[in-house]
Design a protein around this motif. Sequence first.
Motif, PDB file in Angstrom:
ATOM      1  N   LEU A   1       0.847  -1.191   0.000  1.00  0.00           N
ATOM      2  CA  LEU A   1       0.000   0.000   0.000  1.00  0.00           C
ATOM      3  C   LEU A   1       0.881   1.238   0.000  1.00  0.00           C
ATOM      4  O   LEU A   1       1.922   1.261   0.671  1.00  0.00           O
ATOM      5  N   THR A   2       0.478   2.227  -0.755  1.00  0.00           N
ATOM      6  CA  THR A   2       1.206   3.497  -0.755  1.00  0.00           C
ATOM      7  C   THR A   2       0.409   4.488   0.076  1.00  0.00           C
ATOM      8  O   THR A   2      -0.655   4.961  -0.343  1.00  0.00           O
ATOM      9  N   ILE A   3       0.908   4.700   1.271  1.00  0.00           N
ATOM     10  CA  ILE A   3       0.161   5.511   2.224  1.00  0.00           C
ATOM     11  C   ILE A   3       0.980   6.748   2.576  1.00  0.00           C
ATOM     12  O   ILE A   3       2.128   6.632   3.007  1.00  0.00           O
ATOM     13  N   ASN A   4       0.404   7.871   2.361  1.00  0.00           N
ATOM     14  CA  ASN A   4       1.058   9.140   2.660  1.00  0.00           C
ATOM     15  C   ASN A   4       2.431   9.221   1.997  1.00  0.00           C
ATOM     16  O   ASN A   4       3.410   9.676   2.579  1.00  0.00           O
ATOM     17  N   GLY A   5       2.469   8.679   0.770  1.00  0.00           N
ATOM     18  CA  GLY A   5       3.687   8.753  -0.017  1.00  0.00           C
ATOM     19  C   GLY A   5       4.713   7.681   0.306  1.00  0.00           C
ATOM     20  O   GLY A   5       5.762   7.632  -0.324  1.00  0.00           O
ATOM     21  N   ARG A   6       4.411   6.839   1.264  1.00  0.00           N
ATOM     22  CA  ARG A   6       5.373   5.796   1.641  1.00  0.00           C
ATOM     23  C   ARG A   6       4.828   4.431   1.284  1.00  0.00           C
ATOM     24  O   ARG A   6       3.641   4.167   1.471  1.00  0.00           O
ATOM     25  N   ARG A   7       5.698   3.570   0.824  1.00  0.00           N
ATOM     26  CA  ARG A   7       5.260   2.229   0.496  1.00  0.00           C
ATOM     27  C   ARG A   7       5.296   1.349   1.736  1.00  0.00           C
ATOM     28  O   ARG A   7       6.265   1.357   2.484  1.00  0.00           O
ATOM     29  N   HIS A   8       4.213   0.626   1.973  1.00  0.00           N
ATOM     30  CA  HIS A   8       4.151  -0.295   3.115  1.00  0.00           C
ATOM     31  C   HIS A   8       3.893  -1.697   2.590  1.00  0.00           C
ATOM     32  O   HIS A   8       2.986  -1.911   1.798  1.00  0.00           O
ATOM     33  N   ASP A   9       4.715  -2.624   3.019  1.00  0.00           N
ATOM     34  CA  ASP A   9       4.454  -4.024   2.705  1.00  0.00           C
ATOM     35  C   ASP A   9       3.790  -4.650   3.913  1.00  0.00           C
ATOM     36  O   ASP A   9       4.303  -4.540   5.029  1.00  0.00           O
ATOM     37  N   LEU A  10       2.665  -5.265   3.701  1.00  0.00           N
ATOM     38  CA  LEU A  10       2.029  -5.949   4.817  1.00  0.00           C
ATOM     39  C   LEU A  10       1.351  -7.213   4.326  1.00  0.00           C
ATOM     40  O   LEU A  10       1.189  -7.414   3.125  1.00  0.00           O
ATOM     41  N   THR A  11       0.974  -8.022   5.282  1.00  0.00           N
ATOM     42  CA  THR A  11       0.369  -9.304   4.949  1.00  0.00           C
ATOM     43  C   THR A  11      -0.996  -9.366   5.620  1.00  0.00           C
ATOM     44  O   THR A  11      -1.081  -9.347   6.840  1.00  0.00           O
ATOM     45  N   VAL A  12      -2.023  -9.376   4.822  1.00  0.00           N
ATOM     46  CA  VAL A  12      -3.379  -9.400   5.385  1.00  0.00           C
ATOM     47  C   VAL A  12      -4.252 -10.355   4.580  1.00  0.00           C
ATOM     48  O   VAL A  12      -3.990 -10.628   3.406  1.00  0.00           O
ATOM     49  N   GLU A  13      -5.296 -10.808   5.242  1.00  0.00           N
ATOM     50  CA  GLU A  13      -6.291 -11.593   4.521  1.00  0.00           C
ATOM     51  C   GLU A  13      -7.044 -10.670   3.564  1.00  0.00           C
ATOM     52  O   GLU A  13      -7.190  -9.475   3.841  1.00  0.00           O
ATOM     53  N   PRO A  14      -7.557 -11.218   2.465  1.00  0.00           N
ATOM     54  CA  PRO A  14      -8.296 -10.372   1.525  1.00  0.00           C
ATOM     55  C   PRO A  14      -9.482  -9.660   2.175  1.00  0.00           C
ATOM     56  O   PRO A  14      -9.903  -8.606   1.722  1.00  0.00           O
TER      57      PRO A  14
END
Lengths: 742, 327, 200, 76
Positions: free
Chosen positions: C51-64
């Motif tokens: 996810l690109t949040i507030n200009g920063r890329r975040h890698d995360l692991t979530v269920e759909p």
Amino acid sequence: MASWPAHPALLGTPTRRVDGPVKASGRAKYTYDLQRPGMLYGRILRSPHACARVLSIDLSAAERAPGVKFAMPVIDLANPEPLTHKVMYQGQEVAALAAETEEQGADAARLIKVEYEVLPHVATVEQAMRPEAPKVFPDGNVREANVDETGDVEAALKASAHVVEGLYWTQVVTHSCLETHGLVCEWSGDQLTAWSSTQAVHGMREGLARGLGIPQTSIRVISQYMGGGFGSKLGTDPQDVICAQLAKGAGRAVKLMLDRKEEQLSTGNRPSAYARVRAGVDADGKLTAFDAETWGTGGAGRGAGYPLPYNIYQIPVRRRRHKDVYINAGTQRAMRAPGHPQGAFITEVVLDELADQAGLDPLELRLRNLPAEAPDEMWRRYFPMGAEKIGWSRRHATGDPTPGPIKRGLGCAANRWAGAGSRRTQGQCEIFPDGGVTMRIGTQDIGTGTRTLVKMVTAETFGLPLDQVVVEIGDTQYPFAPGSGGSITVGSVTPTTRVTCEKALAALAEKIAPELGVDPAAIVASNGRVHAVNDPSRGMPWKDACKRLGTAPISVDGQWETGLSSVGTSGVQFADVEVDVETGITRVRKIVCVQDCGLIIDRLTAESQCYGGITMGIGYALFEDRILDRNTGQMVNPNMEFYLLPGPSDIPAIDVTLMDQPERGVVGLGEPPTISTAAAIANAVSNAIGARIRHLPITPANVLAALAEARARERRGASGSPQATEPGGVQGAPPINIGGAR
Amino acid sequence: MKSFAYVDAANEQEAIAALGTQRGRILPIAGGMDLVGLMKDYVAQPDRVVNVKRLDRTIAATPDGGLRIGAAATLIELVEHAGAARAYPALVQAAAEVGTPQIRHAGTVGGNVAQRPRCWYFRNEEFQCLKKGGPRCFAVDGENQLHAIFGDGPCHIVHASSLAVPILAYGGTFRVAGPSGERDVAAADFFQMPDENLMGENVLRPNELVTHVTLPPPGRVRSATCEIRFKQSHDWPLALATAILTMSGETVRGARIVMGAVAPVPWRAQAAEAALTGQAVTEATAGAAADAAVRDAKPMSGNAYKVQIARTAVKRAILKAAGLPTV
Amino acid sequence: MAPKDGFSVSRRDFFKTAGVGSLATGLLGPVELGAQAGVREVGPGAVPIQLTINGRRHDLTVEPRVTLLDAVRNRLDLTGVKRVCDRGACGACTMLLDGRTVYACSILAIEAQGRDIRTVESLAAAPALHPVEQAFCEHDGLMCGFCTPGLVMATTALLEKTPNPTADEARRALDGNICRCGTYVKVLEAALATKGGRRG
Amino acid sequence: MDHPTPTSRLVSADHCSSLRHKGMYVMAEPDPKESKYFDAYDATAYWCLRTQRAVGPDGLPVHADTCRMGRGCCEP
């Protein structure tokens, strides 16, 4: 004895909320926002049934589900008392668990197998009051209160020049706090820390201690920011104890925030109010008698009483017979001016009907029946002021004669509230040698601005800018302060703060008095200096004074004192509405509010209380209704989509005038502004459409039914005579749903 | 919300391939404004969700001068489309009133048309109503103030789509894509009454999708939609109506009038159309047409007031279409 | 004032404003075969997303099934916007997606990939305030504050698009947000008084 | 720090010690001269600290009228 400053620097100014920046920027951490190391999420399984006996609870599948760390029944089937195995309303707690994620918790809760024997229930007051109705509790569904009677009602009505008679009622509404009820519990050995969305940190500690059977000394409750309570967060709830038990059982911190549906079902509501009223006036427009048979429901609990006639107008003869009615629904609890919005609505509507029958301007009728003595003569001043602001002189007689479907109307109503302060409130103040000041008080800011007020009084007393004093609240580690309810917070905490800070200042004055050659009692602080009261040149800067403390700070405890606060507020409100008689839709165009509240600490937050109370009053008047399915007792609108709350486009121009009364000291303002809004709107709608609005909410169905009834009455040619019929019972009126708890 | 697998379909073929034949087991998601809530309330419990947001979202004129709207176009794209607003004002007026800004920014045209009912019995898990395979419609003797005033049941929902009303009025056609190809379904045939289709509200089979809507050239018409809702902020309409008038001078030569939020499908008011045809539009003729529109209404125990509101919506839609003041 | 007759829209107008899908985010993470051949299915277990949040890329692991709101609040500890109704009816969870307000409670996190996501935390770095936040404080457009970040986001989106809105435009833009304390009058004052609400 | 036990004009010493209502946590102390601001009507929501609900451990409603010594669950 402590007193308020004669020429304050800060008090009474419009001062920005001190926690505005952290709240507006999203940096404030509410209970809902907290994350603790290793924190689990709690989830409660609740009864889907309005009434049922729990036969078994099987947690085994849930316990095996992914992420689940602890599960427990809430209904204790080992309890020998069979009544405790019953659930009395939809949403009652049955079992609970804690899991690694919210999603896992929700999944696992659905794996709990509960066997219910569904029992007969009652969903409306009509159902509950039938003789053959299933009993919510063994002692029956109707609890009669004592008859309250002054004078001979029948004789007084007989002697009246005009009498109105009718059935009036209001709906059940929910608090709908935006932050749901809930908490985070974390144990460290036998010590429990609970971050709670509460209106009473000390009360929450006391309740948790009793509920868990542990000493109060083992519990700390913290509430730094909380997202609204409106009376529903004053005590401990089942989920509070459940959360602590889950955390104990799982050996991990647990967050348990209710979801919106749980919030709507189980965290309280304002009871409904019904009244069959007969009331009269004499030929001079003086009220003669008020006879009311009343009832209402607070669900599976009592307390549906309300003041009737609303205690503002003088009515020499009165009779009141009240019944509390149990139904299978979530229990009522205090909601912003308990009883008053209901009592004000019914009374003020009856007054307008009497005025119409007597051919009097409703404002004139009110003025003729207000008490003469102080402080109640306030209403005599406020009514004309409000009338001027709303443009009462252009009010037409009942029924807007303008052609076209849009009808305008005006209405008014008054309010009263006690307020007061708690003498048990305590505070602690420290002055440090470096000039720092900390004021601690175990109150909480529920959105009313308490933190700001304490800070203002502290800064005022020490003659310092706001940002040079520290205020610490919302924690049981700080001295005892009462729950934030009953509009008593400002009357409790600001006097206590003043007393405590004055005491601390006196201690500082003792230190520097010899050096200044001034009697310590004659030393004050202002503009960043500590100095002789009559000679500012004989003093020194605050920081220099504090340096004289050496290494030990001043630390004093203070307690609430009388003389800085008063009891009693008065106010009036006027409504200007527009009703579309082709759709029955009401739009409020303007509300005028004239309200007193003693000495105003922060003009900005005081005004906001009025805007907020009026906004909530608009919701009560037009939109809000807890609707239970009459056949199953289950709530059909446990959400924010069909539980209608006013939004930006539903809000009119609001004109607030605060009446300064600095000589009275502080008086709370949380509740009074919401009391008279619905009554004023209802009267304005009746004035617009020429038909009587006798119940809330004023939905399109309600308005169109009132219009149909008025037309039917016209056809019968029965104008001017007492209305003996009841809404909905008139031929021609469409059958209407009045919503849930009837 | 039950857990589900997810497929991000790049195109129609992928989307259709990912959908199954069992109703409710695999569901498409566009804006999610409807489906996510249904899933949170366990009314929808799909095993797989198929993203169809990447499908056609163009809004464009057709060669014959009509309008084609990709199902994945968001409501705000439709609202802000100057050409659509000029040629099909009744459609864009309806779109502009849907939900809230947040909903219009995410919700799609296809999603709006195919959304499930907002009936509170349907939406609350506790009620095993007809539409969920249960034994009865709870609205019949229950809290039916927002339910249908037309139709014979056995389910008394009102159709939730505001866009469906002007689409039907303009004579729109839905392009439906499925495993065996594409078909065109006229709006008049697309929506289905409960006695035809109790478990759904339209002809879509589980493995079919609406890919776009086509509106024929509007011709020389005046059109408007009038929505009446209680709350002026976020609320569902109590009734809405679209009126499309073909004028000959000051006289109505032909009319199409459709009501919404009053029946399980967008409800065409042919009696009102007949009443208006051959008349000049005035308060009186619009009122007479509105009377005709609701003459056959069969209100339930608690929603007779909606008859009056539907009548008003029709009258005002006609007046608005004719450029006359509505109140 | 009869409306113009007929269909008088030029095709150029149409194409100018018609958005063609620009969010062709490829599937990220493990690709599984679904029941049908050629179907690329992920989940239902946790899947990696970006996810690109507030200009920063975040890698995360979530269920759909995890919503954007829950992913951001519970997994990334960005708790500025709140969960209140959780059904797209109150606006407390308002975020900006490609510059438009949305209800983050009603959008799946997995579906927000490739979009420009802004939360209230994007507006200003502590202790500074964004002009909208500043205006809310000055006008007391907040009480308990729980709805406030959502209203701040809705106001920000409005002012970025319409720097000088009318009162009616402001009301309409905020109609997707509910405040129970009743701050609307002051919020609208703040929205109309915000200076320099447009971000550069 | 002294933490006073809640007291209230609505509950007396012969009531169960687990009986609670809002006034016990709010504890406004009305000025007797201002008693006209306090009307005689019962809008009080009671709850039991052993159940945190409006019923006692015996499943029966809690109220100042009923939570008196003699009821099985009452504790001094």
